[in-house]
Design a protein around this motif. Structure first.
Motif, short mmCIF file in Angstrom:
data_model
loop_
_atom_site.label_atom_id
_atom_site.label_comp_id
_atom_site.label_asym_id
_atom_site.label_seq_id
_atom_site.Cartn_x
_atom_site.Cartn_y
_atom_site.Cartn_z
N THR A 80 0.82 -1.21 0.00
CA THR A 80 0.00 0.00 0.00
C THR A 80 0.86 1.26 0.00
OG1 THR A 80 -1.68 -1.20 1.25
CG2 THR A 80 -1.88 1.18 1.18
N LEU A 81 1.90 1.28 0.84
CA LEU A 81 2.68 2.49 1.03
C LEU A 81 3.98 2.54 0.24
CD1 LEU A 81 2.21 2.81 4.90
CD2 LEU A 81 0.89 3.91 3.10
N ALA A 82 4.45 1.39 -0.23
CA ALA A 82 5.72 1.36 -0.96
C ALA A 82 5.56 2.02 -2.34
CB ALA A 82 6.20 -0.08 -1.12
N PRO A 83 6.66 2.45 -2.95
CA PRO A 83 6.57 3.01 -4.31
C PRO A 83 6.00 1.98 -5.28
CG PRO A 83 8.73 3.44 -3.35
CD PRO A 83 8.02 2.55 -2.41
N GLY A 84 5.40 2.47 -6.34
CA GLY A 84 4.71 1.60 -7.28
C GLY A 84 5.59 0.55 -7.92
N GLY A 85 6.88 0.82 -8.11
CA GLY A 85 7.75 -0.14 -8.77
C GLY A 85 8.09 -1.36 -7.93
N VAL A 86 8.02 -1.23 -6.61
CA VAL A 86 8.39 -2.36 -5.75
C VAL A 86 7.19 -3.09 -5.19
CG1 VAL A 86 10.64 -1.41 -5.11
CG2 VAL A 86 8.62 -0.81 -3.78
N ARG A 87 6.01 -2.62 -5.46
CA ARG A 87 4.81 -3.36 -5.03
C ARG A 87 4.65 -4.61 -5.89
NH1 ARG A 87 0.35 1.47 -4.73
NH2 ARG A 87 1.49 2.80 -3.28
N PHE A 88 4.45 -5.72 -5.24
CA PHE A 88 4.28 -6.98 -5.99
C PHE A 88 2.87 -7.52 -5.91
CE2 PHE A 88 5.91 -7.85 -1.78
CZ PHE A 88 5.07 -8.81 -1.29
N ASP A 89 2.00 -6.91 -5.07
CA ASP A 89 0.62 -7.37 -4.95
C ASP A 89 -0.28 -6.14 -4.82
OD1 ASP A 89 -1.52 -9.08 -4.72
OD2 ASP A 89 -1.19 -9.55 -2.61
N PRO A 90 -0.84 -5.62 -5.94
CA PRO A 90 -1.64 -4.41 -5.85
C PRO A 90 -2.92 -4.60 -5.04
CG PRO A 90 -1.62 -5.29 -8.08
CD PRO A 90 -0.70 -6.14 -7.28
N TYR A 91 -3.72 -3.50 -5.01
CA TYR A 91 -4.78 -3.35 -4.01
C TYR A 91 -5.69 -4.56 -3.79
CZ TYR A 91 -9.33 -2.23 -2.18
OH TYR A 91 -10.50 -2.27 -1.50
N ALA A 92 -6.06 -5.31 -4.74
CA ALA A 92 -6.99 -6.42 -4.45
C ALA A 92 -6.34 -7.48 -3.57
CB ALA A 92 -7.48 -7.03 -5.73
N PHE A 93 -5.00 -7.45 -3.50
CA PHE A 93 -4.23 -8.40 -2.68
C PHE A 93 -4.59 -9.85 -3.02
CE2 PHE A 93 -4.80 -4.65 0.20
CZ PHE A 93 -3.55 -4.11 -0.03
N ILE A 94 -4.63 -10.14 -4.32
CA ILE A 94 -4.97 -11.48 -4.79
C ILE A 94 -3.91 -12.49 -4.35
CG2 ILE A 94 -5.47 -12.88 -6.84
CD1 ILE A 94 -7.52 -10.74 -6.40
N PHE A 95 -2.65 -12.08 -4.44
CA PHE A 95 -1.56 -13.00 -4.09
C PHE A 95 -1.59 -13.33 -2.59
CE2 PHE A 95 3.19 -13.75 -3.69
CZ PHE A 95 3.08 -15.06 -4.11
N LEU A 96 -1.92 -12.34 -1.75
CA LEU A 96 -2.05 -12.59 -0.31
C LEU A 96 -3.18 -13.57 -0.04
CD1 LEU A 96 -1.30 -11.96 2.63
CD2 LEU A 96 -2.90 -10.05 2.52
N THR A 97 -4.29 -13.38 -0.72
CA THR A 97 -5.42 -14.30 -0.56
C THR A 97 -5.03 -15.71 -0.98
OG1 THR A 97 -6.88 -12.46 -1.05
CG2 THR A 97 -7.85 -14.65 -1.14
N LEU A 98 -4.30 -15.80 -2.09
CA LEU A 98 -3.83 -17.12 -2.54
C LEU A 98 -2.90 -17.75 -1.52
CD1 LEU A 98 -3.62 -19.23 -4.82
CD2 LEU A 98 -1.68 -17.92 -5.68
N MET A 99 -1.98 -16.97 -0.94
CA MET A 99 -1.05 -17.50 0.06
C MET A 99 -1.80 -17.98 1.30
SD MET A 99 2.19 -17.24 -0.90
CE MET A 99 3.15 -17.02 0.57
N LEU A 100 -2.77 -17.20 1.75
CA LEU A 100 -3.51 -17.59 2.95
C LEU A 100 -4.37 -18.83 2.71
CD1 LEU A 100 -4.59 -14.11 4.35
CD2 LEU A 100 -2.75 -15.59 5.16
N SER A 101 -4.99 -18.92 1.54
CA SER A 101 -5.79 -20.11 1.25
C SER A 101 -4.91 -21.34 1.08
CB SER A 101 -6.64 -19.88 0.01
OG SER A 101 -5.82 -19.63 -1.11
N LEU A 102 -3.71 -21.16 0.52
CA LEU A 102 -2.78 -22.28 0.39
C LEU A 102 -2.32 -22.75 1.77
CD1 LEU A 102 -1.14 -24.00 -1.64
CD2 LEU A 102 0.68 -22.31 -1.41
N GLN A 103 -2.04 -21.79 2.63
CA GLN A 103 -1.63 -22.15 3.99
C GLN A 103 -2.76 -22.88 4.72
OE1 GLN A 103 -2.77 -20.13 6.93
NE2 GLN A 103 -1.62 -21.38 8.36
#
Length: 199
Positions: A80-103
């Motif tokens: 959310t707060l990092a510069p746009g070039g280093v963000r790897f999971d934009p606002y919908a946080f799809i990758f975080l959701t995938l990681m949590l469901s995998l866990q």
């Protein structure tokens, strides 16, 4: 032309071609299982079960919840707060959701495995408790029978109080008849001296 009977069919099947040896015909050798080209990984179920129990115990602690909360907060703040070039999971946080469901998909079977192992241990403990209770009950019944038999055996035995009461009643009877009861020392002292004794 007539069809061959079932006996002829069997005999025609069992006849081997010359020079070809069938393994099924060799009764003196064990059957060899065909080799698999791909070997499956072998895991020790006990070792994996211990790992599952340790993981399930760790997931049930406050430390795990703190670590998980810190991980999610850092993830959200970074994306959310990092510069746009280093963000790897934009606002919908799809990758975080995938990681949590995998866990969660891995955690659920591990927790179930740990619960199954605990249930097996509980069954063994319950069986041991049942055996111990049966043994204690048998020993209690045996001791109860022994105490009952001792009571029956001691019922005919004269106790000290019974002997005292009987002696008291005998003394009372003798006193009523006018007989005097003295102890053996008094008997010696009060013995009448005979004619041959000193006068």
């Amino acid at each position: 032309m007539s069809e061959p009977t079932t006996g002829q069919r069997r005999s025609s099947r069992s006849v081997a071609r010359p020079g070809v040896r069938h393994q099924a015909d060799r009764l003196d050798q064990p059957m060899v299982a065909p080799r698999r080209r791909l070997r499956r990984p072998q895991m020790d179920p006990d070792t994996f079960g211990r790992f599952a129990e340790g993981f399930a115990r760790f997931m049930g602690t406050a430390r795990f919840l703190a670590y998980m909360t810190a991980f999610v907060v850092v993830w959200l703040l970074w994306n959310t707060l990092a510069p746009g070039g280093v963000r790897f999971d934009p606002y919908a946080f799809i990758f975080l959701t995938l990681m949590l469901s995998l866990q969660a998909s891995y955690a659920a079977p591990l927790i179930l495995l740990a619960q199954n192992r605990q249930a097996d241990r509980d069954k063994v403990m319950i069986e041991q408790d049942r055996t111990r209770d049966e043994r204690a009950l048998a020993e209690t019944e045996f001791l109860t029978r022994e105490v009952a038999s001792l009571r029956i055996a001691l019922r005919d035995t004269a106790t000290r109080d019974f002997v005292r009461s009987e002696l008291r009643s005998l003394l009372e009877d003798m006193e009523e008849r006018g007989l005097r009861v003295v102890s053996s020392e008094q008997d010696r002292d009060q013995e009448p001296r005979g004619a041959d004794g000193p006068g």
